[in-house]
Design an enzyme around this catalytic site. Structure first.
Site, PDB file in Angstrom:
ATOM      1  N   GLY A 111       0.445   4.503   1.820  1.00 51.77           N
ATOM      2  CA  GLY A 111      -0.313   5.340   2.741  1.00 51.77           C
ATOM      3  C   GLY A 111       0.130   6.777   2.595  1.00 51.77           C
ATOM      4  N   ALA A 112      -0.388   7.611   3.477  1.00 47.56           N
ATOM      5  CA  ALA A 112      -0.043   9.023   3.415  1.00 47.56           C
ATOM      6  C   ALA A 112       1.410   9.228   3.804  1.00 47.56           C
ATOM      7  CB  ALA A 112      -0.956   9.819   4.336  1.00 47.56           C
ATOM      8  N   GLU A 113       1.842   8.471   4.781  1.00 49.39           N
ATOM      9  CA  GLU A 113       3.148   8.689   5.371  1.00 49.39           C
ATOM     10  C   GLU A 113       4.228   7.885   4.694  1.00 49.39           C
ATOM     11  OE1 GLU A 113       4.099  10.271   8.719  1.00 49.39           O
ATOM     12  OE2 GLU A 113       2.716  11.447   7.503  1.00 49.39           O
ATOM     13  N   ALA A 114       3.880   6.690   4.319  1.00 51.37           N
ATOM     14  CA  ALA A 114       4.906   5.748   3.915  1.00 51.37           C
ATOM     15  C   ALA A 114       4.377   4.797   2.863  1.00 51.37           C
ATOM     16  CB  ALA A 114       5.355   4.953   5.142  1.00 51.37           C
ATOM     17  N   LYS A 118       8.774  -0.481   5.609  1.00 53.68           N
ATOM     18  CA  LYS A 118       8.021   0.770   5.560  1.00 53.68           C
ATOM     19  C   LYS A 118       8.993   1.884   5.215  1.00 53.68           C
ATOM     20  CE  LYS A 118       4.749   3.057   8.560  1.00 53.68           C
ATOM     21  NZ  LYS A 118       4.082   2.971   9.859  1.00 53.68           N
ATOM     22  N   THR A 157       0.855  -1.182   0.000  1.00 54.97           N
ATOM     23  CA  THR A 157       0.000   0.000   0.000  1.00 54.97           C
ATOM     24  C   THR A 157       0.883   1.222   0.000  1.00 54.97           C
ATOM     25  OG1 THR A 157      -0.043   0.070   2.423  1.00 54.97           O
ATOM     26  CG2 THR A 157      -1.941  -0.911   1.332  1.00 54.97           C
ATOM     27  N   ASP A 205      -3.040   7.587  15.972  1.00 54.45           N
ATOM     28  CA  ASP A 205      -3.698   7.531  14.668  1.00 54.45           C
ATOM     29  C   ASP A 205      -4.538   6.270  14.555  1.00 54.45           C
ATOM     30  OD1 ASP A 205      -4.411   8.153  12.068  1.00 54.45           O
ATOM     31  OD2 ASP A 205      -2.546   7.445  11.189  1.00 54.45           O
TER      32      ASP A 205
END
Lengths: 378, 173, 244
Positions: free
Chosen positions: C27-30, C47, C25, C150
């Site tokens: 994601g927003a961060e990683a 990650k 995936t 989160d």
């Protein structure tokens, strides 16, 4: 002929707009400042996204002196003073007859109580006088629907940033759902209050003047807190620290303490403005990106007064491009509070049979975006 | 001897040999102290090694730190010894994980080089019995009390390895 | 990374490696890759936190470092205290990566969506069972003084156990915003974030969120006080002035 008059007065801007929704026109290429290949060409319910005609969009802003904010009482008085003049001018400029108008739309909330009420009274008066139905509109929904229409963003994650609101919103099952928001003060409020501390002008807007000053900074990034919690943000700690910095700056200038330097660089207002913008906007872009990842969206729409900020738009654009998408933003005619967005959203509601009875037309300072049934979308 | 290729570090194969009943630890240690170039190995005292993963994690960290030019010690082999340590004290890490004159179970590691030459060299100079480098063998060699003292974790617990790897990864932060 | 957004960012040594990296995936961060680490038999969730060029470089480096370390510290603490989370296998805060134990399973989000897609035929009781596990997992985390920062249904995995998908234990993931906090307020905000995320992600199941809180209430000594505080946080959230 679907035409609506919209009245907005939830904060220090009084807006009057008149909109025309051409009946069942086929979806046409919209006039957008941005191109986006991903927007599906066939739109499900054309009324929401096809071309609309803005017959007029007038605004008058109550500007308070530097170092002060706009107080509810004075702002309401401003709106009362100007609303009749603006409505008359709007009708004239639109070249329509009173009988052409289908409904009177007004901001029912959220916003400041006194100014909201002042404008609501004007709306009720027009409704009675002309015998037109009233349509109460959620201010945030107004911003979103106008933004979607102007930019052609079909199903974006919406960042709504203004003096009163900071929300990350995505559409799902006929509601604009709030995925993230400011847990304390709104981002625009943070900027406005900081502008007061460093005593910069509120004309045309404090945020605009901060942005201009920030362009002169950029040599140093000072250390401000960075407060993201999930998709929520918090600004009060940042404001407190920025205010402290401003005091240090002034004390240094007056010789009460050492002049503030970082290395050889003497720190000035421009560095504070630069730091504040970089920090606040990084937080906003981050929560927007989180929401995009969460719902699998690629488009971002920025609405609200802070959405005019070029640096925010630039940062958001880079983020969206990195995710294979794009950012949509409107210019100051639409991102700053205005009457046309109220007319537009109100006319959409009207087309679905929505009416606000006179006895239900009172305003509410707290009117959450997700309370409105968005039944004109699938 | 075994040649181990760490995923993502394929250009840096490890030649690894575990010895039991080593008789000449003092000699080996002397070569290191004299910086004898023929003895560029990481010699580890097996009594403080928890598992294969424990050792390989240290090797990964040491090699990547070399690649990014942030060695804390003087070469990749000393860096492996250092990487095992929970703290930033280099001398301390050698005292704990390096060999002493009394060490009898020794793990020799060399990064890169010709495997057959390395093997021949080790067999010639290490006076001990090569055994398989497995968790089972390490278990017979380790000193739970010492490991507990170094990492402050109960070696028998199932969380021990996770905690030790995590501690090593966080070192220097 | 989305297929059309150019070359994904990979730091050394992963740039030149022949070991396969499979993007799971973004994601927003990683970006999350599945690969192997240390041995070819050790599956790993790698990650990678790419630099965010829109952020000021000073701020970007600061945030990347802070979050990788926050995540690793929280995971190590959880591991030690017996809270089931992915194990840290290695990391570099300079290059922005952390290698974690691979957890096989599906996110709670997907499991709930799946439950709904199957016409909720497993019944409410089944979903309540799952939500109870979520509440207990969060409670256990809070009991050791870690706040996730989160919590969403995407940040929880129902660990695969044999062939019965959706029946295993909850493994919390994505600790990039974690703090080690003992304040009631922090725990309450943690729950509030989850409550809101749950409501927006699972609007049709929102009414069942109470099950999460009930299970949480019984999960550790201070849980009831935290829930009391949650009411204050909620009031603040809803009643807070929309005008700033």
């Amino acid at each position: 002929m679907p035409i609506a008059l919209g009245l907005e007065g939830s904060a220090n801007k009084l807006g009057v707009g008149i909109i025309f929704h051409p009946p069942s026109t086929p979806p046409s290429p919209h006039d957008s400042a941005h191109s986006d290949d991903e927007v599906p060409k066939s739109q499900s319910k054309p009324s929401a996204s096809s071309q609309v005609q803005i017959l007029c969009n007038l605004r008058h802003t109550f500007v308070s002196p530097p170092g002060t904010g706009f107080l509810p009482k004075d702002t309401a008085a401003h709106h009362r003073r100007w609303v009749v003049r603006l409505v008359k001018q709007a009708i004239k400029q639109s070249k329509i007859q009173i009988e052409d108008i289908d409904c009177i739309c007004f901001t029912q909330g959220p916003g400041m109580g006194a100014p909201l009420s002042a404008v609501a009274i004007a709306a009720r008066m027009l409704s009675q006088l002309w015998d037109k139905p009233l349509v109460g509109v959620n201010h945030c929904v107004g911003h979103i629907e106008m933004g979607r229409t102007i930019t052609g963003a079909d199903n974006p994650v919406v960042l709504y940033v203004s003096g009163g609101n900071t929300q990350v919103i995505a559409y799902s099952a006929q509601r604009y759902r709030i995925f993230g928001e400011a847990l304390d003060i709104a981002v625009g409020n943070c900027l406005d209050r900081f502008a007061r501390v460093i005593n910069i002008s509120n004309d045309p807007a404090p945020g605009y003047n901060i942005e201009q000053l920030a362009k002169k900074g950029g040599d140093v990034l000072l250390d401000l807190p960075y407060a993201v919690k999930g998709m929520d943000v918090s600004f009060s700690g940042i404001l407190a620290r920025a205010e402290e910095m401003a005091r240090r700056l002034h004390a240094g200038r007056k010789g009460e303490q050492d002049l503030w330097k970082e290395g050889d660089k003497v720190i000035g207002e421009e560095d504070l403005c630069f730091t504040l913008q970089e920090t606040l906007y990084a937080m906003l872009v981050e929560i927007t990106e989180r929401a995009m990842a969460h719902v699998g969206a690629r488009q971002v729409l920025i609405v609200g007064g802070v959405g005019c900020n070029e640096r925010l738009q630039q940062m958001m654009g880079m983020m969206a491009a990195d995710r294979g998408g794009s950012v949509f933003a409107t210019d100051e005619r639409f991102c700053i509070d205005n009457g046309i967005m109220i007319a537009h959203a109100g006319l959409l509601q009207h087309s679905m049979g929505f009416r606000t009875k006179l006895e239900e037309s009172s305003c509410t300072q707290r009117f959450r975006t997700d309370e409105v049934l968005i039944n004109w979308r699938d | 001897m075994e040649v181990i290729t760490l995923p993502h570090l394929e250009q840096h194969p490890l030649s690894v040999c575990l010895f039991r009943n080593v008789q000449n630890a003092a000699f080996l240690r002397q070569q290191l102290l004299q910086a004898n170039h023929d003895f560029e190995y990481a010699f580890l005292d097996a009594s403080v090694l928890l598992s294969r993963t424990h050792v390989l994690a240290a090797c990964f960290r040491a090699i990547t730190d070399v690649l990014h030019a942030r060695l804390k010690s003087h070469n990749v082999h000393s860096e492996i010894v250092f990487a095992l340590s929970p703290n930033n004290n280099i001398a301390d890490s050698f005292r704990r994980f390096g060999i002493s004159d009394q060490s009898t179970n020794i793990l020799a590691i060399k990064v890169g080089g010709d495997a057959s030459q390395i093997e021949a060299h080790l067999m010639q100079h290490v006076q001990g019995t090569p055994v398989l480098f497995t968790d089972a063998t390490l278990q017979t060699m380790r000193d739970p009390a010492r490991i507990r003292k170094i990492y402050r974790v109960d070696v028998a617990s199932k969380e021990a390895e996770a905690f030790i790897l995590g501690t090593m990864a966080l070192k220097g932060s | 990374m989305s297929p059309d957004s150019g070359t994904p960012y990979l730091p050394a040594p992963f740039t030149t490696s022949p070991t396969p990296l499979t993007l799971i995936t973004r994601g927003a961060e990683a970006a999350l890759y599945k690969t192997t680490f240390l041995t070819p038999h050790q599956p790993c969730a790698l990650k990678i936190r790419p630099p965010k060029p829109w952020r000021h470089p000073t701020l970007d480096a600061r945030l990347t470092r802070q979050r990788i370390l926050a995540e690793a510290r929280a995971l190590v603490k959880c591991g030690r205290e017996g809270v089931r989370v992915p194990q840290v296998l290695g990391m570099s805060w300079e290059e922005g990566w952390v290698a974690l134990e691979w957890i096989a399973g599906r996110t709670v989000k997907d499991v709930i969506w799946g439950w709904r897609a199957e016409g909720a035929e497993k019944g409410d009781a089944w979903l309540r069972g799952l939500l109870g596990k979520v509440g207990r997992a969060v409670g256990l985390l809070h009991s050791i003084g870690v706040v996730h920062g989160d919590l969403t249904s995407s940040n929880m995995i129902v660990e695969e156990q044999g062939s019965t998908a959706g029946e295993g234990e909850i493994v919390l993931i994505d600790f990039g915003l974690a703090t080690q906090a003992v304040q009631e307020e922090d725990r309450a905000v943690d729950l509030y974030v989850l409550e809101r995320a749950f409501g927006s992600t699972h609007p049709r199941e929102e009414a069942l969120f109470g099950v999460v809180l009930e299970a949480y209430a019984g999960s550790y000594k201070g849980a009831k006080a935290t829930l009391k505080r949650l009411e204050d946080v909620r009031m603040r959230g809803r009643k807070k002035s929309m005008i700033g």
